[in-house]
Design a protein around this motif. Structure first.
Motif, PDB file in Angstrom:
ATOM      1  N   VAL A 381      52.999  34.168  40.691  1.00  0.00           N
ATOM      2  CA  VAL A 381      53.092  33.621  39.164  1.00  0.00           C
ATOM      3  C   VAL A 381      51.794  32.914  38.535  1.00  0.00           C
ATOM      4  O   VAL A 381      51.462  32.887  37.632  1.00  0.00           O
ATOM      5  N   VAL A 382      50.857  32.535  39.543  1.00  0.00           N
ATOM      6  CA  VAL A 382      49.500  31.915  39.163  1.00  0.00           C
ATOM      7  C   VAL A 382      48.644  33.010  39.069  1.00  0.00           C
ATOM      8  O   VAL A 382      47.691  32.945  38.374  1.00  0.00           O
ATOM      9  N   SER A 383      48.770  34.321  39.882  1.00  0.00           N
ATOM     10  CA  SER A 383      47.709  35.091  39.953  1.00  0.00           C
ATOM     11  C   SER A 383      47.504  35.878  38.460  1.00  0.00           C
ATOM     12  O   SER A 383      46.566  36.002  38.103  1.00  0.00           O
ATOM     13  N   PRO A 384      48.705  35.940  37.507  1.00  0.00           N
ATOM     14  CA  PRO A 384      48.244  36.367  36.444  1.00  0.00           C
ATOM     15  C   PRO A 384      47.450  35.694  35.425  1.00  0.00           C
ATOM     16  O   PRO A 384      46.619  35.959  34.458  1.00  0.00           O
ATOM     17  N   VAL A 385      47.759  34.209  35.542  1.00  0.00           N
ATOM     18  CA  VAL A 385      46.884  33.165  34.831  1.00  0.00           C
ATOM     19  C   VAL A 385      45.575  33.241  35.254  1.00  0.00           C
ATOM     20  O   VAL A 385      44.565  33.265  34.202  1.00  0.00           O
ATOM     21  N   LEU A 386      45.271  33.236  36.627  1.00  0.00           N
ATOM     22  CA  LEU A 386      43.984  33.253  36.971  1.00  0.00           C
ATOM     23  C   LEU A 386      43.248  34.527  36.756  1.00  0.00           C
ATOM     24  O   LEU A 386      41.845  34.485  36.010  1.00  0.00           O
ATOM     25  N   ALA A 387      43.783  35.588  36.730  1.00  0.00           N
ATOM     26  CA  ALA A 387      43.280  36.960  36.106  1.00  0.00           C
ATOM     27  C   ALA A 387      42.957  36.880  34.721  1.00  0.00           C
ATOM     28  O   ALA A 387      41.851  37.392  34.348  1.00  0.00           O
ATOM     29  N   ALA A 388      43.739  36.398  33.882  1.00  0.00           N
ATOM     30  CA  ALA A 388      43.688  36.296  32.531  1.00  0.00           C
ATOM     31  C   ALA A 388      42.430  35.298  32.072  1.00  0.00           C
ATOM     32  O   ALA A 388      41.557  35.654  31.253  1.00  0.00           O
ATOM     33  N   ILE A 389      42.405  34.375  32.960  1.00  0.00           N
ATOM     34  CA  ILE A 389      41.322  33.555  32.628  1.00  0.00           C
ATOM     35  C   ILE A 389      39.804  34.360  33.169  1.00  0.00           C
ATOM     36  O   ILE A 389      38.730  33.893  32.225  1.00  0.00           O
ATOM     37  N   SER A 390      39.662  34.979  34.182  1.00  0.00           N
ATOM     38  CA  SER A 390      38.453  35.210  34.672  1.00  0.00           C
ATOM     39  C   SER A 390      38.139  36.565  33.889  1.00  0.00           C
ATOM     40  O   SER A 390      36.928  36.961  34.150  1.00  0.00           O
TER      41      SER A 390
END
Length: 391
Positions: A381-390
């Motif tokens: 669940v955290v990976s999509p957030v990090l991908a969106a930010i980066s």
């Protein structure tokens, strides 16, 4: 719709309202509120009163959080010190220290205060010429090394030159070359916490940076004052900077140890939860009530409350309630990456990890399945957030 999902919906509304208030997009938020109000009217006309009531509550909560966050930002922008900062005036100021002083980087890679320190504070009194104004605004102060021994709760006076801030959560940024005049010392509990932190630093002094001893204060209580710049840079480049910030793991270790001792002396039930919450409160004081510490404390409290409420079945509702409480206390959290990741990761542990555990137990022992599921659930669940930010 279950009661848990209703609380989740209200928490989401609160989050959206607070975020719109921070970014200052009032027209977009008004459009969202207007659309939801129309939806409430249509749903009630068609007999879906429960869903209409939920939307109405969401609109009201989101609106309240929008007003709260917008008011917080406007209070900073209309503060008297903000006007003073626009002209970069020199004033006598009384401030309450709210964070530990942090050394300003000098590019040498070592631990040094040669370029002074920066410290977060709350401006209380501003003296200009013959006038004195009572203020209550968050500020950042760049000061000489003589400020490095101050602790949260100390009330100090100094001559400070103010400048406009770069971020909306501050009313102004100050700088001074004078030593502070301590008007009032921090409360005894803060001084006791400082003694414990100093003892931990002293135990690690004299060790080589290669031994990892300088990391111990950061890993235990988030104290990075003894970490060289080179080590901080290495942690950032390797993606391990989060190790120097207090997280749920710190809270879990401390609370778990205390609860184990409590169980050995036959403390059970609700009293055990009270012991855990008290431990978390003292840990927050020791590690300083910074955003990452408060988030970890709230997430740790969620698990303890879940014990009283019969396990993890109601944890999603508890998490949502915690989000609402945190946003009410500080609406600016709504746009902070650390807060987003903490909430999303905890939701993953509650919702996704049990699903993985049930399926992995077909091929492996329960404990092993749970250990794998915790890591996988949070990461998914955290990976999509990090991908969106980066990007």
């Amino acid at each position: 719709m279950s009661a848990d999902l209703r609380v989740v919906a209200v928490a989401a509304s609160a989050w959206v309202g607070a975020a719109f208030g921070v970014v200052g997009n009032g027209r977009a938020f008004a459009g969202v509120v207007g659309s939801l109000a129309i939806a409430v009217f249509i749903l009630r006309r068609r007999g879906w009163r429960s869903l209409a009531s939920l939307l109405l509550i969401g609109v009201l909560v989101g609106g309240c959080l929008w007003v709260s966050s917008w008011s917080r930002i406007q209070a900073n922008r209309t503060s008297v010190v903000h006007a003073v900062a626009a002209e970069q005036q020199l004033t006598r100021a009384t401030v309450v220290i709210t964070s530990d002083p942090v050394s300003v980087r000098d590019g040498t890679g070592a631990v040094t205060t040669s370029r002074g320190v920066r410290v977060m504070a709350r401006l209380e009194v501003l003296t200009m010429a013959s006038s004195q104004r009572q203020v209550r605004s968050p500020v950042m102060v760049f000061a000489p090394a003589s400020w490095q021994d101050l602790i949260p709760g100390d009330v100090v006076q100094s001559l400070i030159t103010w400048a406009p801030p770069r971020t909306p959560e501050l009313a102004a940024v100050g700088s001074t070359t004078m030593a502070p005049t301590v008007v009032k010392s921090a409360p005894w509990i803060q001084r006791a916490a400082q003694t414990l932190r100093a003892g931990l630093r002293s135990a690690c002094e004299g060790q080589s940076a290669t031994t990892g001893a300088v990391l111990v204060p950061a890993l235990v209580v988030g104290d990075t004052s003894t970490m060289p710049e080179s080590l901080v840079d290495d942690l950032r480049l390797s993606g391990l900077a989060h190790l120097s910030a207090v997280s749920g793991a710190n809270v879990a270790i401390v609370v778990g140890f205390v609860l184990l001792l409590a169980q050995l002396v036959r403390i059970r039930g609700r009293l055990l939860v009270i012991v855990g919450i008290t431990t978390i409160a003292f840990f927050v004081i020791l590690a300083r009530p910074e955003p990452s510490v408060l988030r970890a404390a709230v997430m740790g409290t969620i698990a303890l409350i879940a014990i009283v409420r019969g396990g993890m079945s109601r944890s999603l509702a508890t998490l949502s309630a915690a989000v609402i409480v945190l946003l009410v206390i500080d609406p600016l959290l709504s746009v902070q990456l650390g807060f987003v990741l903490s909430v999303v990761a905890t939701a993953g542990l509650i919702v996704v990890s049990p699903w993985f555990t049930q399926r992995l137990t077909r091929w492996m022992p329960l404990r092993v399945a749970q250990a794998i599921s915790i890591a996988v659930g949070a990461q998914l669940v955290v990976s999509p957030v990090l991908a969106a930010i980066s990007g």
